[in-house]
Design an enzyme around this catalytic site. Structure first.
Site, mmCIF file in Angstrom:
data_model
loop_
_atom_site.group_PDB
_atom_site.id
_atom_site.type_symbol
_atom_site.label_atom_id
_atom_site.label_comp_id
_atom_site.label_asym_id
_atom_site.label_seq_id
_atom_site.Cartn_x
_atom_site.Cartn_y
_atom_site.Cartn_z
ATOM 1 N N GLN A 2 -9.216 28.742 17.799
ATOM 2 C CA GLN A 2 -9.838 28.629 19.114
ATOM 3 C C GLN A 2 -8.784 28.695 20.218
ATOM 4 O OE1 GLN A 2 -12.179 25.028 18.991
ATOM 5 N NE2 GLN A 2 -13.430 25.740 17.265
ATOM 6 N N GLU A 5 -6.462 25.471 3.831
ATOM 7 C CA GLU A 5 -5.553 24.564 3.102
ATOM 8 C C GLU A 5 -6.280 23.704 2.075
ATOM 9 O OE1 GLU A 5 -6.524 22.344 7.039
ATOM 10 O OE2 GLU A 5 -6.293 24.402 6.307
ATOM 11 N N THR A 49 6.250 -7.343 -9.127
ATOM 12 C CA THR A 49 5.317 -6.883 -10.158
ATOM 13 C C THR A 49 4.692 -8.062 -10.885
ATOM 14 O OG1 THR A 49 6.427 -4.767 -10.476
ATOM 15 C CG2 THR A 49 5.147 -5.594 -12.326
ATOM 16 N N GLY A 107 1.228 5.356 -4.015
ATOM 17 C CA GLY A 107 0.931 6.613 -4.689
ATOM 18 C C GLY A 107 -0.056 6.483 -5.830
ATOM 19 N N CYS A 163 -8.377 26.443 12.319
ATOM 20 C CA CYS A 163 -9.512 25.777 12.979
ATOM 21 C C CYS A 163 -9.303 25.770 14.496
ATOM 22 C CB CYS A 163 -9.705 24.369 12.416
ATOM 23 S SG CYS A 163 -11.308 23.658 12.840
ATOM 24 N N HIS A 166 -10.746 25.838 7.194
ATOM 25 C CA HIS A 166 -9.527 25.165 6.738
ATOM 26 C C HIS A 166 -9.139 25.697 5.355
ATOM 27 C CE1 HIS A 166 -9.188 21.951 9.818
ATOM 28 N NE2 HIS A 166 -10.507 22.078 9.888
ATOM 29 N N LYS A 190 14.321 -5.655 -8.776
ATOM 30 C CA LYS A 190 13.650 -6.942 -8.833
ATOM 31 C C LYS A 190 12.252 -6.786 -9.433
ATOM 32 C CE LYS A 190 16.852 -9.530 -7.041
ATOM 33 N NZ LYS A 190 17.467 -10.621 -7.850
ATOM 34 N N SER A 240 0.839 -1.194 0.000
ATOM 35 C CA SER A 240 0.000 0.000 0.000
ATOM 36 C C SER A 240 0.877 1.248 0.000
ATOM 37 C CB SER A 240 -0.916 -0.002 1.226
ATOM 38 O OG SER A 240 -0.140 -0.026 2.410
ATOM 39 N N SER A 241 0.239 2.400 -0.134
ATOM 40 C CA SER A 241 0.915 3.711 -0.088
ATOM 41 C C SER A 241 1.964 3.883 -1.182
ATOM 42 C CB SER A 241 1.565 3.931 1.292
ATOM 43 O OG SER A 241 0.604 3.883 2.311
ATOM 44 N N LYS A 267 10.115 -9.407 -9.799
ATOM 45 C CA LYS A 267 9.230 -10.485 -9.358
ATOM 46 C C LYS A 267 7.980 -9.981 -8.626
ATOM 47 C CE LYS A 267 10.388 -14.186 -9.915
ATOM 48 N NZ LYS A 267 10.205 -15.075 -11.101
ATOM 49 N N ILE A 314 -8.909 -9.082 0.671
ATOM 50 C CA ILE A 314 -10.281 -9.585 0.534
ATOM 51 C C ILE A 314 -11.276 -8.425 0.451
ATOM 52 C CG2 ILE A 314 -10.666 -9.793 3.038
ATOM 53 C CD1 ILE A 314 -12.218 -12.408 2.397
#
Length: 558
Positions: free
Chosen positions: A382, A516, A190, A16, A378, A514, A186, A13-14, A188, A147
């Site tokens: 405060q 941003e 992929t 991109g 935000c 926010h 490597k 994961s991660s 493999k 899954i």
């Protein structure tokens, strides 16, 4: 006729996927095509609104008030299309829709199953958001083999069968690791990832290979051979100093030409001049500043992804290298403000809960008392109000009811009702569900004439996105204003405080929204751009004073 591009990920994961999808969308948009992007997340939460930032990163808020995956932030930063609640779907939301239909009797007594009911709902969410667009990019979250993502993969497999080869395209993002001890990359992982994808009926048309360095033609040929993908369609995506270089990297390898050819579409040549200017300004700064980002989730940079990118954008538009020092507010609370003494500006980020709040208050006090540029985002606004109440308005023990229900001066309290942009009344109470119960989405704000906020924005009415439950307490506001706090922005009905500032301070602004979320590398955002300019001025002022001290004649000691 709309074309569909499905982006999946494998190995880890991660990698991109969001950046890859947004970069391709950027190139296609630069060729005159109207593009949108959808994100499907496999987790069962209805949305990420109640998820910990440590687990999921920031929650991105769309203009229409949806709490979504942070990849939608990438989408809006890369393309001109505005995202909405219909651009992000989770397993939880899909099942919620299906169960609601079953309860209404829409399925006429049929046994509700993953196939066809769940997959049909997924397909409807994809097809239902295609109107008016030439290309729809659909990112499937998670990793092939999980899954949780199987129903989404099955749904896009079915769409290929129903819509045909020339209307659908599969792009698979994989990892091609470099092994330093072996001195080679490597292929493999992929190969196995594509094998897993093919086992469920999906043959990728294009591979985008994430790698720490570019690979040789021989390695590209090997990947093509073992994945049944054309050699020219094996695209390298090496690590780059800036994510805003990725569109140029992919376009240089002809990714957009391959995509359009396979989809049977024609379009003018890509014009990426705006992006080349963005990268050139980012890579050639004329100065630098150091900004402290004070927060409670600083151990995960993705928790403040949009904030960080907004500072990067401000650096681009001021030709400044912005060095960000992540400061844990609990460390300030325990060790004091010594880590803030060398910074050029202080940004106190948003957040929820009591942990680390006193450290944020100390940061705001340090900025106010020492003339350091301050931006409160935000909760950061405060915090500034609480600090001012305690130390300038003689309200000892002032706080927010979010942190202390028994505070003698609740300068921040739970917002119980407000008017939405559409004119409908929203009401909340302390026992309301956490999910989706905040003041969310874009709301208009009227700026006070002659205020710093008005000078920053250059106009009277602005629109910014919100995500919060608590507001400045109007009952205690007159006392705060009498002590010197300036309210420079209010909701159009005048009932809600949107921006505060401190007169006679070089640059001190707190905003309830926010900003941003609407900052982009091509356009920047006035609040962040002026904040960085204030940091530059502070740096020059401090260095000038130090220079004056060095040049003072010394008295001889006897």
């Amino acid at each position: 006729m709309t074309r569909y591009i499905f982006v999946t990920g494998g190995v880890v994961s991660s990698l991109g996927k969001g950046i890859a999808a947004a970069s391709l969308a950027t190139i296609l948009e630069s060729r005159g095509l109207k593009v949108t992007l959808l994100k499907f997340d496999p987790y069962i939460n209805v949305d990420p609104g109640t998820m910990s930032p440590f687990q999921h990163g920031e929650v991105y808020v769309t203009e229409d008030g949806a709490e979504t995956d942070l990849d939608l932030g990438h989408y809006e930063r890369f393309v001109r299309t505005t995202m909405s609640k219909t651009n992000n779907f989770t397993t939880g939301r899909i099942y919620e829709n299906v169960i609601a239909k079953e309860r209404r009797g829409d399925y006429l007594g049929a046994t509700v199953q993953v196939i066809p009911h769940i997959t049909d709902e997924i397909k409807q969410c994809i097809l239902g958001n295609a109107k008016g667009f030439d290309v729809v990019l659909v990112e499937i979250g998670g990793t092939v083999g999980d899954i949780e993502s199987l129903p989404f993969l099955e749904a896009i497999r079915q769409l290929r069968m129903e819509l045909g080869v020339q209307k659908t395209l599969f792009i698979h993002l994989t990892l091609v690791p470099y092994i330093p001890t072996a001195g080679e990359i490597k292929t493999k992982p992929t190969q196995h990832s594509v094998k897993e994808l093919r086992s469920i009926g999906i043959q990728p048309d294009i591979l985008i290979c994430r790698c720490s360095r570019d690979f040789k033609d021989s390695e590209r040929k090997k990947i093509a051979l073992f994945t049944n993908v054309e050699e020219r369609a094996v695209i390298a995506s090496p690590d780059m100093p800036s994510i805003y270089q990725i569109p140029m990297i992919l376009q240089a390898q002809g990714l957009d030409d391959i995509v359009l050819e396979k989809l049977g579409k024609t379009a003018p040549p890509a014009d990426l001049n705006e992006w080349k200017q963005v990268v050139a300004r980012q890579q050639n700064p004329k100065g630098e500043v150091t900004i402290a980002l004070v927060g409670k989730y600083v151990n995960l940079a993705d928790a403040y992804k949009s904030l960080v990118e907004a500072l990067v954008h401000a650096g681009i538009h001021t030709e400044t290298k912005v060095n960000i020092e992540y400061v844990d507010s609990e460390e300030i609370q325990n060790d004091g403000v010594k880590m803030l003494q060398s910074v050029d500006a202080i940004l106190v980020a948003g957040g929820f809960g009591e942990r680390g709040v006193e450290g944020k208050i100390m940061a705001a006090q340090f900025a106010r008392e020492n003339g350091i540029p301050y931006l409160g985002d935000c909760l950061g606004m405060q915090i500034a109000v609480i600090e001012f109440a305690r130390h300038q308005a003689n309200m000892a023990g002032a706080s927010s009811t979010e942190f202390n229900l028994k505070t003698p001066y609740p300068v921040i309290g739970l917002v119980t009702e407000w008017m939405t942009e559409k004119g409908t009344k929203e009401t909340r109470h302390e026992k309301s569900d956490l999910g989706g119960s905040m003041r969310l989405g874009a709301q208009k704000c009227r700026l006070a004439p002659g205020s710093l906020a008005e000078k920053v924005y250059g106009k009277e009415i602005i629109m910014e996105r919100h995500r919060h439950r608590y507001e400045v307490n109007n009952h205690l506001l007159p006392a705060l204003e009498k002590a010197g706090l300036k309210v420079s922005g209010r909701s159009l009905d005048g009932n809600l405080v949107e921006i505060i500032e401190i007169p006679n301070h070089p640059w001190f602004i707190g905003c309830q929204f926010h900003p941003e979320f609407t900052s982009t590398p091509r356009d920047g955002h006035p609040l962040f751009t002026q904040f960085v300019k204030a940091a530059i001025q502070h740096r020059l002022s401090v260095s000038g004073k130090q220079s004056d001290k060095r040049s003072e004649p010394r008295t001889m000691e006897h």
